[in-house]
Design an enzyme around this catalytic site. Structure first.
Site, PDB file in Angstrom:
ATOM      1  N   ARG A   1      35.817  31.007 -20.916  1.00  0.00           N
ATOM      2  CA  ARG A   1      35.432  29.634 -20.573  1.00  0.00           C
ATOM      3  C   ARG A   1      33.954  29.377 -20.822  1.00  0.00           C
ATOM      4  NH1 ARG A   1      33.628  27.396 -15.122  1.00  0.00           N
ATOM      5  NH2 ARG A   1      33.312  29.584 -14.641  1.00  0.00           N
TER       6      ARG A   1
ATOM      7  N   ARG B   1      29.234  34.331 -21.536  1.00  0.00           N
ATOM      8  CA  ARG B   1      29.320  35.208 -20.364  1.00  0.00           C
ATOM      9  C   ARG B   1      29.876  36.598 -20.669  1.00  0.00           C
ATOM     10  NH1 ARG B   1      31.197  30.807 -15.788  1.00  0.00           N
ATOM     11  NH2 ARG B   1      29.157  29.871 -15.740  1.00  0.00           N
TER      12      ARG B   1
ATOM     13  N   HIS C   1      31.737  37.071 -14.266  1.00  0.00           N
ATOM     14  CA  HIS C   1      30.427  36.405 -14.312  1.00  0.00           C
ATOM     15  C   HIS C   1      29.341  37.474 -14.329  1.00  0.00           C
ATOM     16  CE1 HIS C   1      27.093  33.774 -13.512  1.00  0.00           C
ATOM     17  NE2 HIS C   1      27.886  32.726 -13.650  1.00  0.00           N
TER      18      HIS C   1
ATOM     19  N   HIS D   1      35.299  36.135 -11.795  1.00  0.00           N
ATOM     20  CA  HIS D   1      34.832  34.778 -11.507  1.00  0.00           C
ATOM     21  C   HIS D   1      35.866  33.700 -11.809  1.00  0.00           C
ATOM     22  CE1 HIS D   1      31.959  31.628 -10.847  1.00  0.00           C
ATOM     23  NE2 HIS D   1      32.004  31.217 -12.091  1.00  0.00           N
TER      24      HIS D   1
ATOM     25  N   GLU E   1      23.391  25.749 -19.604  1.00  0.00           N
ATOM     26  CA  GLU E   1      23.842  27.099 -19.232  1.00  0.00           C
ATOM     27  C   GLU E   1      24.123  27.878 -20.511  1.00  0.00           C
ATOM     28  OE1 GLU E   1      26.302  27.558 -15.627  1.00  0.00           O
ATOM     29  OE2 GLU E   1      26.499  25.391 -15.659  1.00  0.00           O
TER      30      GLU E   1
HETATM   31  C1  LIG Z   1      30.988  30.540  -6.952  1.00  0.00           C
HETATM   32  C2  LIG Z   1      31.605  29.668  -8.002  1.00  0.00           C
HETATM   33  C3  LIG Z   1      30.795  28.838  -8.765  1.00  0.00           C
HETATM   34  C4  LIG Z   1      31.354  28.006  -9.743  1.00  0.00           C
HETATM   35  N1  LIG Z   1      30.543  27.155 -10.441  1.00  0.00           N
HETATM   36  C5  LIG Z   1      31.101  26.285 -11.326  1.00  0.00           C
HETATM   37  C6  LIG Z   1      30.311  25.303 -11.972  1.00  0.00           C
HETATM   38  O1  LIG Z   1      29.112  25.204 -11.762  1.00  0.00           O
HETATM   39  N2  LIG Z   1      30.926  24.447 -12.816  1.00  0.00           N
HETATM   40  C7  LIG Z   1      32.262  24.490 -13.078  1.00  0.00           C
HETATM   41  O2  LIG Z   1      32.764  23.682 -13.868  1.00  0.00           O
HETATM   42  N3  LIG Z   1      33.032  25.419 -12.468  1.00  0.00           N
HETATM   43  C8  LIG Z   1      32.496  26.295 -11.599  1.00  0.00           C
HETATM   44  N4  LIG Z   1      33.284  27.212 -10.967  1.00  0.00           N
HETATM   45  C9  LIG Z   1      34.728  27.212 -11.231  1.00  0.00           C
HETATM   46  C10 LIG Z   1      35.383  26.035 -10.535  1.00  0.00           C
HETATM   47  O3  LIG Z   1      34.812  25.871  -9.248  1.00  0.00           O
HETATM   48  C11 LIG Z   1      36.876  26.249 -10.370  1.00  0.00           C
HETATM   49  O4  LIG Z   1      37.437  26.671 -11.565  1.00  0.00           O
HETATM   50  C12 LIG Z   1      37.572  24.953  -9.995  1.00  0.00           C
HETATM   51  O5  LIG Z   1      36.941  24.392  -8.879  1.00  0.00           O
HETATM   52  C13 LIG Z   1      39.038  25.209  -9.710  1.00  0.00           C
HETATM   53  O6  LIG Z   1      39.564  24.075  -9.082  1.00  0.00           O
HETATM   54  P1  LIG Z   1      41.075  24.098  -8.623  1.00  0.00           P
HETATM   55  O7  LIG Z   1      41.307  22.800  -7.940  1.00  0.00           O
HETATM   56  O8  LIG Z   1      41.932  24.470  -9.754  1.00  0.00           O
HETATM   57  O9  LIG Z   1      41.161  25.325  -7.587  1.00  0.00           O
HETATM   58  P2  LIG Z   1      40.443  25.534  -6.186  1.00  0.00           P
HETATM   59  O10 LIG Z   1      39.327  24.590  -5.994  1.00  0.00           O
HETATM   60  O11 LIG Z   1      40.162  26.965  -6.045  1.00  0.00           O
HETATM   61  O12 LIG Z   1      41.582  25.119  -5.143  1.00  0.00           O
HETATM   62  C14 LIG Z   1      42.734  25.907  -5.003  1.00  0.00           C
HETATM   63  C15 LIG Z   1      43.533  25.350  -3.835  1.00  0.00           C
HETATM   64  O13 LIG Z   1      44.823  25.961  -3.840  1.00  0.00           O
HETATM   65  C16 LIG Z   1      45.164  26.314  -2.514  1.00  0.00           C
HETATM   66  N5  LIG Z   1      46.172  27.376  -2.563  1.00  0.00           N
HETATM   67  C17 LIG Z   1      46.107  28.581  -3.182  1.00  0.00           C
HETATM   68  N6  LIG Z   1      47.266  29.259  -2.993  1.00  0.00           N
HETATM   69  C18 LIG Z   1      48.070  28.466  -2.251  1.00  0.00           C
HETATM   70  C19 LIG Z   1      49.377  28.587  -1.706  1.00  0.00           C
HETATM   71  N7  LIG Z   1      50.136  29.665  -1.903  1.00  0.00           N
HETATM   72  N8  LIG Z   1      49.867  27.567  -0.959  1.00  0.00           N
HETATM   73  C20 LIG Z   1      49.142  26.449  -0.709  1.00  0.00           C
HETATM   74  N9  LIG Z   1      47.897  26.264  -1.216  1.00  0.00           N
HETATM   75  C21 LIG Z   1      47.372  27.260  -1.972  1.00  0.00           C
HETATM   76  C22 LIG Z   1      43.854  26.720  -1.887  1.00  0.00           C
HETATM   77  O14 LIG Z   1      43.961  26.702  -0.468  1.00  0.00           O
HETATM   78  C23 LIG Z   1      42.932  25.636  -2.470  1.00  0.00           C
HETATM   79  O15 LIG Z   1      43.014  24.454  -1.687  1.00  0.00           O
HETATM   80  C24 LIG Z   1      32.746  28.050  -9.989  1.00  0.00           C
HETATM   81  C25 LIG Z   1      33.552  28.908  -9.243  1.00  0.00           C
HETATM   82  C26 LIG Z   1      32.993  29.706  -8.259  1.00  0.00           C
HETATM   83  C27 LIG Z   1      33.883  30.603  -7.469  1.00  0.00           C
END
Ligand SMILES: Cc1cc2nc3c(=O)[nH]c(=O)nc-3n(C[C@H](O)[C@H](O)[C@H](O)COP(=O)(O)OP(=O)(O)OC[C@H]3O[C@@H](n4cnc5c(N)ncnc54)[C@H](O)[C@@H]3O)c2cc1C
Length: 427
Positions: free
Chosen positions: A368, A270, A229, A333, A113
């Site tokens: 990032r 990006r 993004h 993003h 990427e």
């Molecule tokens: C379309 C897209 C494509 C991406 N592609 C990539 C990629 O190819 N490679 C890569 O490394 N990263 C990628 N990313 C980024 C990556 O997916 C995220 O940064 C990462 O998954 C974040 O993980 P997380 O567990 O921190 O948060 P998330 O997976 O977003 O989980 C957050 C959790 O918190 C919960 N939550 C939020 N607020 C509350 C609350 N008040 N009370 C209770 N629960 C709450 C939600 O319900 C959810 O379960 C992408 C992101 C997107 C949007």
């Protein structure tokens, strides 16, 4: 109001929250809550892949790529820690059943990427996040010590004299509040995209963990470091934007202006590509630029094999790909800022941890590097779990009980803060 007592409360069920829960001792009592359904997290949306140290000779180059993309505002020790643990993390994911694309000889396949000086991203077609997170979720569902509770929103954190002691949770369907007292609390609430009119994120991700932490005086850093993004599918109106993964450009897609000319090196970081697109849009007075998929190496065969989900969606939108260029526009993003945390996910408040996109541990700096976020979330969530397991705190509700009147005042104050502070929109 109901009360519960838990050893660890994990708020958020994305890759970070789930991996943290899975690495807590099998005998400890863990509650994982999430605001939406169990599969409604950005972790499920990740398309491009997850980075890994390609081989020992790649260490300096991977480090330099991450630092350069982050404008050298990254924390070098955290970056090195992530790189050092990357290979073992991929191996562990494979042991959880995650299937990554492989070459014909059975070796892992690597894609590239923007801002990566070489291919070092492992992937599962264009739905790597779903492949990884669904495996973590099913592993957590099999564990008898982990309770997963969807449609449950953290509305505030609870504090005692010796640090955080849990959270106030609301059942989204009954609106009933529950006080969960916990020995350790982990914020894994993801990013902030729901606060923006145009974002690739789930709308429910509104920076709740950061908001609650800041409200209670827990340190947070770089709240203005938001990644845009460059390439999301152009659409009128508000709502979640469909991402066209950067690895499509990594595989050769070109950005074109209205005259059909390239105007930027598509594999620059990006923020640089986004700035170039915006300049071009302003110059032309257009609402989008175009992504030409006909230049992808291997043509339709690569598109069908590597990007089946993206192809399906574009065709569903009525686009004739790869013949017809795809209208794309930048959108919010990722959030590089967040609750300040160290190499073990520890925040400035005792017994409160922050992992994943909610935290700012210095890995990403100002911008990032693509596909570093899943890796960072998974690695530091595990380290937080190990730190929690190594510590000991007697869980005692009596010591933390909050008198009902104080609780009511606290919730009122917090509601006023939320109403005042989080109703802004941009992008
Ligand atoms: C379309 C897209 C494509 C991406 N592609 C990539 C990629 O190819 N490679 C890569 O490394 N990263 C990628 N990313 C980024 C990556 O997916 C995220 O940064 C990462 O998954 C974040 O993980 P997380 O567990 O921190 O948060 P998330 O997976 O977003 O989980 C957050 C959790 O918190 C919960 N939550 C939020 N607020 C509350 C609350 N008040 N009370 C209770 N629960 C709450 C939600 O319900 C959810 O379960 C992408 C992101 C997107 C949007």
């Amino acid at each position: 109001m109901k009360t519960e007592l838990r050893e660890t409360l994990v708020i958020g069920a994305g890759a970070a929250g789930l991996n943290c829960a899975l690495h807590l001792p099998a005998g400890s009592d863990v509650l994982v809550v999430c605001k939406g359904g169990l599969k409604e997290s950005d972790s499920f949306l990740a398309q491009g892949g997850i980075c890994v140290l390609h081989d020992e000779g790649d260490a300096e180059s991977y480090f330099e790529d991450t630092m350069r993309a982050g404008h050298y505002e990254n924390d070098p020790a955290t970056v090195r820690c992530m790189i050092e643990h990357s290979r073992a993390t991929i191996d562990e994911l494979i042991s959880f059943g995650v299937r990554f694309a492989r070459e014909e000889n059975g070796e892992l396949a690597y894609t590239r990427e923007g801002a990566h000086s070489r291919p070092r991203i492992v992937f599962h077609a264009d739905c790597t996040g779903r492949e990884i997170t669904s495996r973590l979720l099913s592993a957590a569902q099999k564990r008898t010590n982990i309770e997963l509770r969807p449609y449950t929103t953290m509305v505030d954190l609870l504090f005692a004299e010796d640090g955080c002691c849990g959270a106030v949770l609301r059942d989204n369907r009954t609106h009933e509040l529950t006080l969960v007292y916990a020995g350790n609390t982990v914020l894994a609430t993801g990013g902030v995209g729901g606060l923006f009119a145009h974002s690739t994120n789930y709308r429910i991700l509104t920076g709740d963990g950061v908001g609650a932490a800041v409200f209670h005086g827990v340190a947070a850093d770089h709240l203005d470091y938001v990644q845009i993004h460059p390439t999301t599918l152009y659409a009128k109106g508000r709502g979640r934007r469909f991402l066209i993964s950067e690895s499509v450009r990594g595989e050769g897609a070109h950005l074109l202006n209205a005259a059909g000319e390239r105007f930027v090196d598509e594999l620059l970081p990006r923020d640089v590509v986004t700035a170039a697109i915006r300049r071009e849009m302003a110059r032309e007075g257009s609402e989008y630029v175009r992504l030409d998929l006909s230049s992808v190496r291997g043509g339709e065969r690569t598109l069908e094999k590597h990007f089946p989900g993206i192809l399906r969606r574009l065709k569903k939108e009525g686009l004739r790909v790869p013949e017809e260029p795809v209208p794309v526009v930048p959108a919010q993003h990722y959030f590089m800022g967040g609750v300040r945390s160290d190499l073990f996910g520890r925040t400035t408040a005792p017994h409160l941890y922050a992992v994943g996109e909610t935290c700012c541990n210095g890995v990403h700096g100002k911008n990032r590097l693509a596909s570093n976020s899943l890796l960072e979330a998974i690695i530091f969530a595990r380290r937080a779990a190990e730190d929690i397991a190594a510590g000991s705190r007697a869980t005692g509700r009596a010591a933390w009980d909050i008198p009902p009147r104080r609780l009511a005042a606290m919730l009122r104050e917090r509601r006023e803060f939320v109403t005042k502070e989080t109703h802004h929109e941009s992008e």
